[in-house]
Scaffold this motif. Structure first.
Motif, PDB file in Angstrom:
ATOM      1  N   VAL A 151       0.804  -1.320   0.019  1.00 22.24           N
ATOM      2  CA  VAL A 151       0.105   0.089   0.012  1.00 22.24           C
ATOM      3  C   VAL A 151       0.797   1.215  -0.140  1.00 22.24           C
ATOM      4  O   VAL A 151       0.682   2.218  -0.820  1.00 22.24           O
ATOM      5  CB  VAL A 151      -0.901  -0.295   1.210  1.00 22.24           C
ATOM      6  N   VAL A 152       1.983   1.105   0.564  1.00 20.74           N
ATOM      7  CA  VAL A 152       2.805   2.182   0.847  1.00 20.74           C
ATOM      8  C   VAL A 152       3.423   2.697  -0.717  1.00 20.74           C
ATOM      9  O   VAL A 152       3.566   3.713  -1.209  1.00 20.74           O
ATOM     10  CB  VAL A 152       3.824   2.218   1.766  1.00 20.74           C
ATOM     11  N   VAL A 153       3.885   1.570  -1.236  1.00 20.90           N
ATOM     12  CA  VAL A 153       4.534   1.684  -2.556  1.00 20.90           C
ATOM     13  C   VAL A 153       3.554   2.015  -3.495  1.00 20.90           C
ATOM     14  O   VAL A 153       3.863   3.126  -4.454  1.00 20.90           O
ATOM     15  CB  VAL A 153       5.088   0.256  -2.965  1.00 20.90           C
ATOM     16  N   TYR A 154       2.460   1.659  -3.604  1.00 20.83           N
ATOM     17  CA  TYR A 154       1.335   2.243  -4.378  1.00 20.83           C
ATOM     18  C   TYR A 154       1.238   3.520  -4.268  1.00 20.83           C
ATOM     19  O   TYR A 154       1.085   4.379  -5.169  1.00 20.83           O
ATOM     20  CB  TYR A 154       0.249   1.285  -4.322  1.00 20.83           C
ATOM     21  N   SER A 155       1.048   4.085  -2.932  1.00 24.59           N
ATOM     22  CA  SER A 155       0.566   5.395  -2.510  1.00 24.59           C
ATOM     23  C   SER A 155       1.700   6.357  -3.081  1.00 24.59           C
ATOM     24  O   SER A 155       1.318   7.473  -3.601  1.00 24.59           O
ATOM     25  CB  SER A 155       0.511   5.767  -0.904  1.00 24.59           C
ATOM     26  N   LEU A 156       3.029   5.998  -3.050  1.00 29.01           N
ATOM     27  CA  LEU A 156       4.042   6.848  -3.371  1.00 29.01           C
ATOM     28  C   LEU A 156       4.110   6.924  -4.703  1.00 29.01           C
ATOM     29  O   LEU A 156       4.553   8.047  -5.310  1.00 29.01           O
ATOM     30  CB  LEU A 156       5.185   6.476  -2.683  1.00 29.01           C
ATOM     31  N   GLY A 182       1.373  10.810  -1.295  1.00 26.40           N
ATOM     32  CA  GLY A 182       1.487   9.448  -0.419  1.00 26.40           C
ATOM     33  C   GLY A 182       1.962   9.424   0.921  1.00 26.40           C
ATOM     34  O   GLY A 182       1.744   8.544   1.778  1.00 26.40           O
ATOM     35  N   LEU A 183       2.788  10.367   1.293  1.00 28.34           N
ATOM     36  CA  LEU A 183       3.278  10.285   2.451  1.00 28.34           C
ATOM     37  C   LEU A 183       2.235  10.760   3.472  1.00 28.34           C
ATOM     38  O   LEU A 183       2.142  10.365   4.962  1.00 28.34           O
ATOM     39  CB  LEU A 183       4.460  11.384   2.531  1.00 28.34           C
ATOM     40  N   VAL A 184       1.172  11.295   3.182  1.00 32.44           N
ATOM     41  CA  VAL A 184       0.132  11.695   4.129  1.00 32.44           C
ATOM     42  C   VAL A 184      -0.738  10.333   4.419  1.00 32.44           C
ATOM     43  O   VAL A 184      -1.348   9.752   5.224  1.00 32.44           O
ATOM     44  CB  VAL A 184      -1.071  12.549   3.315  1.00 32.44           C
ATOM     45  N   THR A 185      -0.702   9.295   3.247  1.00 35.39           N
ATOM     46  CA  THR A 185      -1.317   8.014   3.367  1.00 35.39           C
ATOM     47  C   THR A 185      -0.461   7.326   4.459  1.00 35.39           C
ATOM     48  O   THR A 185      -1.018   6.424   5.219  1.00 35.39           O
ATOM     49  CB  THR A 185      -1.451   7.444   1.883  1.00 35.39           C
ATOM     50  N   VAL A 186       0.766   7.370   4.310  1.00 37.75           N
ATOM     51  CA  VAL A 186       1.505   6.541   4.969  1.00 37.75           C
ATOM     52  C   VAL A 186       1.638   7.062   6.563  1.00 37.75           C
ATOM     53  O   VAL A 186       1.584   6.130   7.511  1.00 37.75           O
ATOM     54  CB  VAL A 186       3.252   6.740   4.477  1.00 37.75           C
ATOM     55  N   ALA A 187       1.523   8.328   6.782  1.00 37.94           N
ATOM     56  CA  ALA A 187       1.438   8.913   8.133  1.00 37.94           C
ATOM     57  C   ALA A 187      -0.011   8.704   8.768  1.00 37.94           C
ATOM     58  O   ALA A 187      -0.058   8.199   9.951  1.00 37.94           O
ATOM     59  CB  ALA A 187       1.695  10.372   8.115  1.00 37.94           C
ATOM     60  N   SER A 188      -1.140   8.622   7.873  1.00 38.29           N
ATOM     61  CA  SER A 188      -2.384   8.245   8.382  1.00 38.29           C
ATOM     62  C   SER A 188      -2.330   6.714   8.787  1.00 38.29           C
ATOM     63  O   SER A 188      -3.065   6.400   9.890  1.00 38.29           O
ATOM     64  CB  SER A 188      -3.519   8.479   7.300  1.00 38.29           C
ATOM     65  N   LEU A 189      -1.824   5.828   7.847  1.00 37.79           N
ATOM     66  CA  LEU A 189      -1.845   4.418   8.331  1.00 37.79           C
ATOM     67  C   LEU A 189      -0.969   4.150   9.695  1.00 37.79           C
ATOM     68  O   LEU A 189      -1.255   3.397  10.310  1.00 37.79           O
ATOM     69  CB  LEU A 189      -0.991   3.638   7.155  1.00 37.79           C
ATOM     70  N   VAL A 190       0.039   4.756   9.882  1.00 37.72           N
ATOM     71  CA  VAL A 190       1.051   4.904  11.046  1.00 37.72           C
ATOM     72  C   VAL A 190       0.092   5.008  12.222  1.00 37.72           C
ATOM     73  O   VAL A 190       0.023   4.464  13.175  1.00 37.72           O
ATOM     74  CB  VAL A 190       2.046   5.348  10.955  1.00 37.72           C
ATOM     75  N   ILE A 191      -0.601   6.286  12.302  1.00 38.15           N
ATOM     76  CA  ILE A 191      -1.335   6.924  13.283  1.00 38.15           C
ATOM     77  C   ILE A 191      -2.770   5.685  13.245  1.00 38.15           C
ATOM     78  O   ILE A 191      -2.950   5.585  14.772  1.00 38.15           O
ATOM     79  CB  ILE A 191      -2.237   8.138  12.781  1.00 38.15           C
ATOM     80  N   SER A 192      -3.063   5.271  12.630  1.00 38.71           N
ATOM     81  CA  SER A 192      -4.145   4.322  12.626  1.00 38.71           C
ATOM     82  C   SER A 192      -3.550   3.126  13.415  1.00 38.71           C
ATOM     83  O   SER A 192      -4.461   2.518  14.309  1.00 38.71           O
ATOM     84  CB  SER A 192      -5.079   3.795  11.289  1.00 38.71           C
ATOM     85  N   ALA A 193      -2.545   2.379  12.980  1.00 36.99           N
ATOM     86  CA  ALA A 193      -1.968   1.224  13.582  1.00 36.99           C
ATOM     87  C   ALA A 193      -1.556   1.661  15.099  1.00 36.99           C
ATOM     88  O   ALA A 193      -1.882   0.951  15.980  1.00 36.99           O
ATOM     89  CB  ALA A 193      -0.508   0.930  12.912  1.00 36.99           C
ATOM     90  N   VAL A 194      -1.218   2.812  15.659  1.00 40.31           N
ATOM     91  CA  VAL A 194      -1.027   3.167  16.990  1.00 40.31           C
ATOM     92  C   VAL A 194      -2.322   3.312  17.669  1.00 40.31           C
ATOM     93  O   VAL A 194      -2.405   2.655  18.935  1.00 40.31           O
ATOM     94  CB  VAL A 194      -0.364   4.519  16.962  1.00 40.31           C
ATOM     95  N   LEU A 195      -3.287   3.795  17.038  1.00 35.77           N
ATOM     96  CA  LEU A 195      -4.825   3.961  17.701  1.00 35.77           C
ATOM     97  C   LEU A 195      -5.130   2.436  17.936  1.00 35.77           C
ATOM     98  O   LEU A 195      -5.707   2.303  19.077  1.00 35.77           O
ATOM     99  CB  LEU A 195      -5.544   4.794  16.748  1.00 35.77           C
ATOM    100  N   VAL A 196      -5.156   1.612  16.757  1.00 35.26           N
ATOM    101  CA  VAL A 196      -5.758   0.321  17.015  1.00 35.26           C
ATOM    102  C   VAL A 196      -5.201  -0.520  18.064  1.00 35.26           C
ATOM    103  O   VAL A 196      -5.567  -1.201  19.009  1.00 35.26           O
ATOM    104  CB  VAL A 196      -5.692  -0.365  15.647  1.00 35.26           C
ATOM    105  N   TYR A 197      -3.627  -0.281  18.145  1.00 37.12           N
ATOM    106  CA  TYR A 197      -2.824  -1.104  19.147  1.00 37.12           C
ATOM    107  C   TYR A 197      -3.279  -0.467  20.584  1.00 37.12           C
ATOM    108  O   TYR A 197      -3.417  -1.385  21.357  1.00 37.12           O
ATOM    109  CB  TYR A 197      -1.297  -0.724  19.037  1.00 37.12           C
ATOM    110  N   GLY A 198      -3.497   0.875  20.784  1.00 37.72           N
ATOM    111  CA  GLY A 198      -3.942   1.342  22.080  1.00 37.72           C
ATOM    112  C   GLY A 198      -5.269   0.933  22.468  1.00 37.72           C
ATOM    113  O   GLY A 198      -5.416   0.604  23.759  1.00 37.72           O
ATOM    114  N   VAL A 199      -6.160   1.009  21.494  1.00 40.76           N
ATOM    115  CA  VAL A 199      -7.490   0.615  22.053  1.00 40.76           C
ATOM    116  C   VAL A 199      -7.574  -0.761  22.445  1.00 40.76           C
ATOM    117  O   VAL A 199      -8.151  -1.267  23.291  1.00 40.76           O
ATOM    118  CB  VAL A 199      -8.358   0.883  20.596  1.00 40.76           C
ATOM    119  N   ILE A 200      -7.068  -1.624  21.530  1.00 40.17           N
ATOM    120  CA  ILE A 200      -7.064  -3.303  21.768  1.00 40.17           C
ATOM    121  C   ILE A 200      -6.461  -3.421  23.184  1.00 40.17           C
ATOM    122  O   ILE A 200      -6.890  -4.162  24.051  1.00 40.17           O
ATOM    123  CB  ILE A 200      -6.359  -4.007  20.662  1.00 40.17           C
ATOM    124  N   THR A 201      -5.210  -2.784  23.179  1.00 39.54           N
ATOM    125  CA  THR A 201      -4.567  -2.928  24.710  1.00 39.54           C
ATOM    126  C   THR A 201      -5.528  -2.302  25.756  1.00 39.54           C
ATOM    127  O   THR A 201      -5.721  -2.961  26.930  1.00 39.54           O
ATOM    128  CB  THR A 201      -3.283  -2.215  24.720  1.00 39.54           C
TER     129      THR A 201
END
Length: 624
Positions: free
Chosen positions: A347-352, A359-378
């Motif tokens: 997904v990152v390669v396609y976005s860039l 595409g860096l906005v997509t990468v940053a948003s995916l990273v933020i989403s991963a951090v939030l998902v990890y925090g909420v699941i924990t």
């Protein structure tokens, strides 16, 4: 007058988002010091292992244990485990005679005792009924003076003491922990409990009939005295020879009482499963009772099964209790995470490749989403006992595509607006209005599918559905509180706002053909429009200042159509300045060409060839 544009505050939105994220992880850090929270999510049986108990139901005498009895025992154990906050437990039948209970992790002693304890049926008179919520006692309440001895098991004046009333007021039947069951209370004392659905709470009198006094229980449609079937579903109970005289005495006493004390509660595993009232003038002397109400075929059969289960003098014998290893283990978890990383990398390669710097906005948003998902699941692992299983990991991998799809929809809407000639700031605003509806509709469909799957599925599939629904909600949070505000800020920068060729928002590369307002009083057009017939190249400037005079109030040509908006004040002033400079240069090189009568008129404004022609301010409209 033009409508006042909405004022965007991207910095405030990003600060709010940062505060929410900090509060999420701050609560986890505080929980590690003040409670039993951890900074890693708990894992389910298939990834961590746990404790397995094999229970064998044992009945006294010649009582036969049927498959229905085993199914009801599994239902009761599952209710106990789920209400205690343990998620992803597996409770199954083994060989049609044993019950296998597998609990993830290391369950505490209280949870293991809930599994081992036998479920018993009791019949108690109802003394009081209340709403399930906690009740605040009155400050001026008069203390209850206890009686010396009860007149009957329905004597509320004796059994309802200050202590019993305080317990009743403090009981919250909306709390799942109070629906775990397993505790039936003393047989000769009052008992405070909830119904199995958590919709009411009761004060019950002492036990009058044990569950093993039930001979049979079955469900069916009521039959009238003439033999006709009425279509109303009822449950029929027949007591044993020992239970008949006791039940006759109970119905005789209840007949003289008013509601709710004319009700008789059936308590299974410490929870009220039914509390029918006695019909006026009815005394049951033959030990055959009929329970009627708003039953359906399913609910009537369920109550009959519960009564039959309670009729058994059943106990659970623990045949084995041992620690079990993960059924899938860390290797499968690593492979699942590797698959997720590969998908994320693609997904990152396609976005860039597709969006370049955007595409860096997509990468940053995916990273933020991963951090939030990890925090909420924990956080859910700590507060709700949630455990991540391999199906849940699969849902996280699927969520990568769902989250990236929202960004693609947004970016493509912005690009469409740039092709139509809007500036980047206007394209972001208009594109967001269009993309927001699509994103909400798409995520609503995903969330509804997750809800349906959660309620219809069992086992690990429910973990997949829960995680999928959770990531869908987080997708909306990230798009609204992070991605869109970041786009608003980027639109104000020179690199993105002026359409650099590596920004991913270059109007010329996107195929824009008409002039557009470039900001700072500039009206620009693609270089191909400035040089007809010339092929565009990376060496050419992407946009050129319009060098042809544009009449004040005229419509912008080049792809907007008859219904396109008129020029803004800044656009008209810039065009007029360009016209004045052009005429001055022409007059300096060839004075003979300058003629007062050379001007031409326009239907939308004053003569365009006369730079001295005054601009009528009344014709200007600010549409920016």
């Amino acid at each position: 007058m033009a409508a006042t544009p909405r004022r965007s505050r991207p910095i405030r939105t990003l600060v709010t988002f940062a505060v929410i994220t900090a509060a999420l992880f701050g609560s986890l850090v505080a929980g590690t010091f003040l409670s039993d929270a951890t900074m890693t999510p708990k894992l389910a049986l298939d990834l961590e292992g746990g404790t397995q108990l094999i229970l064998k139901p044992v009945a006294t005498g010649d009582t036969e244990i049927t498959s229905e009895t085993i199914a009801e025992a599994i239902r009761i154990i599952r209710q106990r485990v789920d209400s205690s906050g343990v998620a992803e437990a597996e409770i199954t039948s083994q060989g049609g005679s044993n019950i296998v209970v597998a609990l993830p992790g290391t369950p505490d002693k209280a949870t293991l005792d809930l599994v081992r304890t036998s479920a018993q049926m009791r019949f108690r008179p109802v003394l009081a009924i209340g709403a399930p919520a906690v009740v605040e006692p009155a400050a001026d309440a008069t203390p209850i003076t206890p009686k010396a001895a009860p007149d009957s098991p329905s004597d509320a004046a004796y059994y309802v003491t200050d202590a019993v009333l305080a317990e009743f007021n403090a009981l919250d039947c909306a709390d799942p922990a109070n629906l775990a069951g397993g505790e039936s209370g003393a047989d000769d004392a009052a008992f405070v409990t909830c119904d199995a659905d958590g919709t009411a709470k009761y004060i019950l009198g002492p036990v009058e009939i044990q569950g093993n006094e039930i001979s049979t229980a079955n469900s069916g449609q009521r039959t009238s005295p003439s033999g006709a079937v009425t279509g109303e579903w009822v449950v029929n109970i027949e007591f044993t020879s020992d239970g008949r005289p006791v039940f006759r005495d109970v119905t005789t006493r209840l007949q003289a009482l008013t509601s709710p004390q004319n009700q008789f509660a059936m308590v299974l595993d410490g929870l009220v499963i039914s509390a029918p009232s006695l019909a006026p003038g009815v005394i049951i002397s033959d030990g055959k009772a009929e329970i009627s109400g708003t039953f359906t075929r399913v609910t009537a059969a369920s109550l009959a099964n519960q009564l039959n289960f309670g009729a058994l003098p059943l106990t659970f014998q623990v045949q084995s209790e041992e620690q079990i290893s993960a059924t899938l283990g860390s290797e499968q978890l690593q492979k699942g995470l590797l698959a997720g990383l590969i998908g994320l990398l693609l997904v990152v390669v396609y976005s860039l490749f597709q969006y370049r710097a955007l595409g860096l906005v997509t990468v940053a948003s995916l990273v933020i989403s991963a951090v939030l998902v990890y925090g909420v699941i924990t956080l859910l692992s700590w507060l709700q006992g949630y455990r991540l299983s391999l199906p849940g990991v699969a849902a996280l991998i699927v969520a990568i595509g769902i989250i990236a799809d929202s960004f693609i929809v947004y970016f493509e809407r912005v690009r469409d607006e740039l092709r139509d000639g809007r500036s980047l700031v206007g394209a972001v605003d208009k594109g967001w209005d269009r993309a927001r509806r699509t994103i909400l509709a798409s995520d609503a469909v995903n969330f509804l599918a997750a809800i349906v799957l959660y309620f219809l599925a069992v086992g690990g599939v429910r973990g997949f559905a829960f995680t999928l629904g959770l990531t869908t909600i987080i997708d909306l949070v990230v798009v609204f509180l992070f991605t869109h505000p970041v786009m608003l800020l980027l639109a104000r920068t020179k690199f993105f706002g002026e359409g650099h060729k590596f920004s991913g928002l270059d109007p010329r590369r996107l195929g824009a053909t008409g002039p557009r307002y470039a900001g700072r009083g500039k009206v620009s057009a693609p270089s191909s429009a400035a040089s007809p017939g010339a092929a565009p190249s990376d060496d050419q400037p992407h946009d050129t200042l319009l060098d042809a005079p544009v009449p004040v109030g005229a419509r912008v040509a080049g792809g907007f159509g008859d219904d396109s908006p008129r020029q803004t004040i800044a656009e008209r002033r810039a065009a007029q300045r360009a016209a004045e400079l052009g005429d001055a240069e022409d007059g300096a090189t060839d004075p003979a060409d300058a003629s007062p009568s050379a001007g031409t008129t326009s239907a939308d404004g004053p003569p365009t060839g006369d730079p001295a022609a005054p601009t009528d301010p009344s014709t200007e409209r600010n549409e920016s």
